[in-house]
Each structure stands twice: as structure tokens, then as C-alpha cells.
Scaffold this motif. Structure first.
Motif, PDB file in Angstrom:
ATOM      1  N   ARG A 238      -2.914 -19.309  10.670  1.00  0.00           N
ATOM      2  CA  ARG A 238      -2.795 -19.293  12.271  1.00  0.00           C
ATOM      3  C   ARG A 238      -4.287 -18.862  12.649  1.00  0.00           C
ATOM      4  O   ARG A 238      -4.413 -19.357  13.863  1.00  0.00           O
ATOM      5  N   LEU A 239      -4.824 -17.918  11.870  1.00  0.00           N
ATOM      6  CA  LEU A 239      -6.149 -17.575  12.405  1.00  0.00           C
ATOM      7  C   LEU A 239      -7.401 -18.513  12.076  1.00  0.00           C
ATOM      8  O   LEU A 239      -8.467 -18.146  12.386  1.00  0.00           O
ATOM      9  N   ALA A 240      -6.982 -19.606  11.207  1.00  0.00           N
ATOM     10  CA  ALA A 240      -7.997 -20.537  10.830  1.00  0.00           C
ATOM     11  C   ALA A 240      -9.148 -19.799  10.031  1.00  0.00           C
ATOM     12  O   ALA A 240     -10.449 -19.864  10.322  1.00  0.00           O
ATOM     13  N   TYR A 241      -8.727 -18.752   9.312  1.00  0.00           N
ATOM     14  CA  TYR A 241      -9.381 -17.893   8.651  1.00  0.00           C
ATOM     15  C   TYR A 241     -10.397 -18.337   7.646  1.00  0.00           C
ATOM     16  O   TYR A 241     -10.183 -19.393   6.672  1.00  0.00           O
ATOM     17  N   ALA A 242     -11.548 -17.753   7.207  1.00  0.00           N
ATOM     18  CA  ALA A 242     -12.374 -17.970   6.095  1.00  0.00           C
ATOM     19  C   ALA A 242     -12.738 -16.515   5.700  1.00  0.00           C
ATOM     20  O   ALA A 242     -13.187 -15.725   6.426  1.00  0.00           O
ATOM     21  N   GLY A 243     -12.393 -16.187   4.372  1.00  0.00           N
ATOM     22  CA  GLY A 243     -12.890 -14.994   3.710  1.00  0.00           C
ATOM     23  C   GLY A 243     -11.595 -14.135   3.187  1.00  0.00           C
ATOM     24  O   GLY A 243     -10.676 -15.108   2.884  1.00  0.00           O
ATOM     25  N   VAL A 244     -11.755 -12.871   2.669  1.00  0.00           N
ATOM     26  CA  VAL A 244     -10.603 -12.237   2.498  1.00  0.00           C
ATOM     27  C   VAL A 244      -9.986 -11.427   3.384  1.00  0.00           C
ATOM     28  O   VAL A 244     -10.448 -11.034   4.221  1.00  0.00           O
ATOM     29  N   LEU A 245      -8.575 -11.309   3.208  1.00  0.00           N
ATOM     30  CA  LEU A 245      -7.706 -10.609   4.270  1.00  0.00           C
ATOM     31  C   LEU A 245      -6.797  -9.711   3.342  1.00  0.00           C
ATOM     32  O   LEU A 245      -6.260 -10.364   2.497  1.00  0.00           O
ATOM     33  N   ALA A 246      -6.463  -8.709   3.895  1.00  0.00           N
ATOM     34  CA  ALA A 246      -5.368  -7.875   3.122  1.00  0.00           C
ATOM     35  C   ALA A 246      -4.270  -7.487   4.266  1.00  0.00           C
ATOM     36  O   ALA A 246      -4.590  -7.257   5.495  1.00  0.00           O
ATOM     37  N   ILE A 247      -3.135  -7.482   3.787  1.00  0.00           N
ATOM     38  CA  ILE A 247      -1.949  -7.049   4.750  1.00  0.00           C
ATOM     39  C   ILE A 247      -1.049  -5.920   3.798  1.00  0.00           C
ATOM     40  O   ILE A 247      -0.884  -6.107   2.626  1.00  0.00           O
ATOM     41  N   GLU A 248      -1.237  -4.933   4.632  1.00  0.00           N
ATOM     42  CA  GLU A 248      -0.284  -3.478   3.827  1.00  0.00           C
ATOM     43  C   GLU A 248       1.123  -3.850   4.520  1.00  0.00           C
ATOM     44  O   GLU A 248       1.593  -3.946   5.767  1.00  0.00           O
ATOM     45  N   PHE A 249       2.109  -3.555   3.389  1.00  0.00           N
ATOM     46  CA  PHE A 249       3.540  -3.627   3.517  1.00  0.00           C
ATOM     47  C   PHE A 249       4.093  -2.300   3.172  1.00  0.00           C
ATOM     48  O   PHE A 249       3.709  -1.697   2.108  1.00  0.00           O
ATOM     49  N   PHE A 250       5.284  -1.935   3.979  1.00  0.00           N
ATOM     50  CA  PHE A 250       6.284  -0.931   3.313  1.00  0.00           C
ATOM     51  C   PHE A 250       7.284  -1.744   2.579  1.00  0.00           C
ATOM     52  O   PHE A 250       7.773  -3.021   3.130  1.00  0.00           O
ATOM     53  N   VAL A 251       7.948  -1.533   1.573  1.00  0.00           N
ATOM     54  CA  VAL A 251       9.105  -1.948   0.970  1.00  0.00           C
ATOM     55  C   VAL A 251      10.114  -1.206   1.337  1.00  0.00           C
ATOM     56  O   VAL A 251      10.075   0.285   0.837  1.00  0.00           O
ATOM     57  N   SER A 252      11.067  -1.862   1.775  1.00  0.00           N
ATOM     58  CA  SER A 252      12.084  -0.950   2.280  1.00  0.00           C
ATOM     59  C   SER A 252      13.474  -1.756   1.983  1.00  0.00           C
ATOM     60  O   SER A 252      13.420  -2.884   2.445  1.00  0.00           O
ATOM     61  N   GLU A 253      14.391  -1.117   1.364  1.00  0.00           N
ATOM     62  CA  GLU A 253      15.519  -1.716   1.174  1.00  0.00           C
ATOM     63  C   GLU A 253      15.226  -3.118   0.324  1.00  0.00           C
ATOM     64  O   GLU A 253      15.918  -4.106   0.545  1.00  0.00           O
ATOM     65  N   GLY A 254      14.254  -3.188  -0.342  1.00  0.00           N
ATOM     66  CA  GLY A 254      13.768  -4.537  -0.964  1.00  0.00           C
ATOM     67  C   GLY A 254      13.051  -5.498  -0.370  1.00  0.00           C
ATOM     68  O   GLY A 254      12.729  -6.352  -0.864  1.00  0.00           O
ATOM     69  N   ARG A 255      12.827  -4.979   0.940  1.00  0.00           N
ATOM     70  CA  ARG A 255      12.284  -6.297   1.954  1.00  0.00           C
ATOM     71  C   ARG A 255      10.837  -5.671   2.201  1.00  0.00           C
ATOM     72  O   ARG A 255      10.652  -4.538   2.404  1.00  0.00           O
ATOM     73  N   LEU A 256      10.099  -6.677   2.737  1.00  0.00           N
ATOM     74  CA  LEU A 256       8.647  -6.469   3.005  1.00  0.00           C
ATOM     75  C   LEU A 256       8.485  -6.230   4.472  1.00  0.00           C
ATOM     76  O   LEU A 256       8.978  -7.134   5.239  1.00  0.00           O
ATOM     77  N   LEU A 257       7.792  -5.053   5.108  1.00  0.00           N
ATOM     78  CA  LEU A 257       7.731  -4.775   6.427  1.00  0.00           C
ATOM     79  C   LEU A 257       6.110  -4.661   6.482  1.00  0.00           C
ATOM     80  O   LEU A 257       5.683  -3.717   5.992  1.00  0.00           O
ATOM     81  N   ALA A 258       5.731  -5.731   7.556  1.00  0.00           N
ATOM     82  CA  ALA A 258       4.228  -5.384   7.644  1.00  0.00           C
ATOM     83  C   ALA A 258       3.762  -4.237   8.190  1.00  0.00           C
ATOM     84  O   ALA A 258       4.382  -4.112   9.662  1.00  0.00           O
TER      85      ALA A 258
END
Ligand code: AMP
Length: 370
Positions: A238-258
């Protein structure tokens, strides 16, 4: 090729250390003259608001990137008129505002903790009614390492929370997630659109600051890795990105929440220097320079311990089998990230044993610990 890096901290320093073997040279821009990347490349100092200083920095550069996500977007757009800038300024814009970031995740169908924008005490009281307690009140801008946020646990803490943060610009209230754990994914995308992902890493924070990362995150179902990669891919595309990017998540009830995204190399990816075929730093440099990405495959198991506020004796660290020391050349200050130790081995047991030893050294030195 001459690379310019906005920000001259340890991330910039490690970018340069990864980029020199590829024949690249580095120039950094920072507001302070003792920025630690200045020890490994040219350093231009000035204010990001000073067009002349920013323009002097850009002179003769082939490509510009950034290692600090609070670089003023206007300065980056100005630079982008003269020199290609990667990742694109839109990525900075999204990452600088927690509300925009949450809306961005929502648009892509990526789950987040429930949230509301807060611009008055009334709005805060209403949001607490809807989201329930506990909840986390955060500044929308310039919060990092747990700064600019407080947990509201009881109705009596609503007004003090507003008094503390209400004068620091617009806020966001988030539902408090009683997560099982925190994980992050690091994605790399080349200028040609090629994508690569590192394995999910499990992160532990102490006083809001990342203190430990374990790679790969233990007991991760295949589905969770795939989901994280799907989310990562939709973000970078979506961002037409170039480079490295990190996303941090919580794991709650086995699901990822960004929780949040960082449009740059990330502390939870430091293990890749010894623990992956191509480090996050090298892949970022490759991506922004228009070179092919390298393999993100792991070399065994790894863990990273941050050295916060104080550093143990280097020879004690290096005497531990499988331990690798990284000092950033920064003067000690409480809460300051001064370096990290990576432990890498083929066996999880060996990594755990070495982590215990490093942890003991950090504790003995009075650094932040778990
Ligand atoms: P942040 O600056 O948003 O990354 O927050 C720093 C740390 O605070 C996170 O890594 C979590 O450990 C904790 N935290 C932030 N937001 C929440 C939330 N909504 N629920 C539970 N813990 C949170």
C-alpha cells in the motif's frame, strides 16, 4: 553510491557498517554533533527546519533514507524533490501519528486494539465508557519507548491522566490488551517490489523499552507467521515501500493485534546481524540503493539483550560462548540504549544458557534488566 541518512543514532551507524562492504558511502544528518553514527561516516548537524542545512546535506547524494521516524515530513518532502528518498515520505506520515497509523491498519483489514481519538476531557470520559478500563492513554505524536503514555486503571485516574497528557497535543485512548506476548515482524521490500520477511520475533519490554528479543518467537504456529507476513505485505505494498519496515503486534487469544509500525530498521531485528543470512541493515541498504534483496533465512537460534543505561565489561561478555557484543559509542545515561548483545547458536538450550549469563552481567552492572 552515496547514501544520506536522516538521523545519526545507532541504527544509522549499523546501516553504514552493513553498507560499506557493498561499496556505499554514508553521510548523516542529525541535530547533535556527538550523534554516534558520526564515528563511522560524515555527520552534518543542523535543524531539520533549516532549509540551508538540509540542502547542504543533500549535496551530491544519490539516495536518502532515514533511521529516525520523527524526522519532520516537510523536510523529507523538500529533499525528495532533489534526491530519491526511500522509504517514501507517506510511510513517515502514517507512522508519526498513532491515530493515522491505526486507521491505516483498519483500512487494510489488520486488527488493532480498540481505540478512540481524544481531544478533551469529555471525549476521554466518553471513550472510557465505551472501551472500558483498564485503557492506555497515549500522545498521538512523538511517543516512543513507553514515553507519552499512561495506563488508566480506575475512574479516579481519568482526570489526572488528562491533566498529565492533555497539554501535549492530541491523544488516543486504546483498550488495554492483556496480551499473551508481544511479537514483531520485519519486512523488506526492494525498489523492484520484491518482498522478504524475517521470522516473527518475541519481544519483552521493561519500563516501556525493548529489553529482549528472541528469534524465532518460540512455539509460533505456521498460521501466525503467514498472517504476519500477509499483514506486512499489504502494508509495504500500500505504501509502495522500499526498505525495511517493522510491525509490532500483541498476541491476544492467539490473534495478532497491530500496535505500531516503524518505517525503518528496528531494534527487534538486531539479531539478524549474526542470526540471518542477510541482516536487516544490509537488506535496508540494498533495498534503498535499488540492489536485489538478500536471503532472510535464519542461521540457528538467536536472542538479543539490550544494554540500557550501563554496559557490562566487554571482556566478560565476550568470554561467554556464542555471545556477540555491539556497543554504539554513546555516553551512558539512565534509560539510554548503549548497545546490545546477541547470542546465536544452533541449539535453543545453548542460547538460553548464554542469555542467563549475559543477563547476570547486566544485572551486576546495574543496567536495566528483566
Ligand atoms: P508503544 O510505545 O505503543 O509501543 O508502547 C510501549 C509498550 O507499552 C508496548 O510494547 C506494550 O508493552 C505496552 N502497551 C502499549 N499499548 C498497549 C495496550 N493497548 N495494551 C497493553 N499494553 C500496551
Amino acid at each position: 553510491m552515496r547514501l544520506g541518512v536522516l538521523g545519526g543514532g545507532q541504527l544509522g551507524r549499523m546501516l553504514a557498517l552493513a553498507g560499506y562492504p557493498l561499496g556505499l558511502t554514508f553521510r548523516f544528518f542529525d541535530t547533535v554533533s556527538d550523534a554516534c553514527a558520526g564515528q563511522v561516516g560524515d555527520l552534518v548537524t543542523g535543524s531539520f527546519d533549516d532549509p540551508q542545512a538540509v540542502s547542504d546535506f543533500a549535496e551530491g547524494l544519490d539516495v536518502i533514507t532515514y533511521e529516525w521516524e520523527n524526522v519532520p515530513v516537510d523536510a523529507v518532502r523538500l529533499l525528495a524533490e532533489r534526491v530519491p528518498v526511500f522509504p517514501p515520505p507517506e510511510a513517515l506520515e502514517v507512522a508519526q501519528d498513532r491515530l493515522a497509523e491505526k486507521h491505516f491498519f483498519q483500512q487494510l483489514g489488520i486488527p488493532t486494539p480498540a481505540f478512540e481519538a481524544i481531544d478533551s476531557l469529555d471525549a476521554l470520559q466518553g471513550a472510557v465508557q465505551r472501551l472500558g478500563l483498564p485503557a492506555v492513554l497515549k500522545t498521538r505524536r512523538e511517543g516512543y519507548d513507553g514515553k507519552g503514555q499512561r495506563i488508566i486503571r480506575a475512574a479516579g485516574e481519568i482526570e489526572p491522566g488528562w491533566e498529565d497528557l492533555g497539554n501535549r497535543g492530541p491523544l488516543i485512548l486504546e483498550q488495554f490488551v492483556s496480551f499473551e506476548r508481544e511479537v514483531s515482524i520485519i519486512a523488506a521490500r526492494g525498489r523492484d517490489g520484491d518482498c522478504a520477511f524475517y521470522p516473527l520475533v518475541q519481544n519483552t519490554h521493561t519500563s516501556g523499552i525493548l529489553s529482549r528479543s528472541v528469534a524465532p518467537a518460540p512455539d509460533v504456529r505456521n498460521g501466525l507467521q503467514r498472517t504476519a507476513e500477509d499483514y506486512g505485505r499489504s502494508v509495504v505494498e500500500r505504501l509502495a515501500y522500499a526498505g525495511v519496515l517493522a510491525i509490532e503486534f500483541f498476541v491476544s487469544e492467539g490473534r495478532l493485534l497491530a500496535n505500531e509500525l516503524a518505517p525503518r530498521v528496528h531494534n527487534s531485528g538486531h539479531w539478524t546481524i549474526e542470526g540471518a543470512e542477510t541482516s536487516q541493515f544490509e537488506n535496508h541498504v540494498r533495498a534503498v540503493a535499488g540492489l536485489p534483496l538478500g536471503s532472510t533465512a535464519m542461521r540457528g537460534q538467536a536472542a538479543v539483550l539490550n544494554l540500557i543505561g550501563a554496559t557490562p565489561d566487554g571482556s566478560d561478555v565476550l568470554a561467554i560462548p556464542n555471545a556477540h557484543l555491539h556497543l554504539y559509542g554513546k555516553s551512558p545515561r539512565p534509560g539510554r540504549k548503549l548497545g546490545h548483545v546477541t547470542v546465536r547458536s544452533d541449539g535453543a538450550g545453548e542460547v538460553e544458557a548464554a542469555v542467563e549469563q549475559v543477563q547476570a552481567l547486566i544485572r551486576a552492572q546495574g543496567g536495566s534488566s528483566l
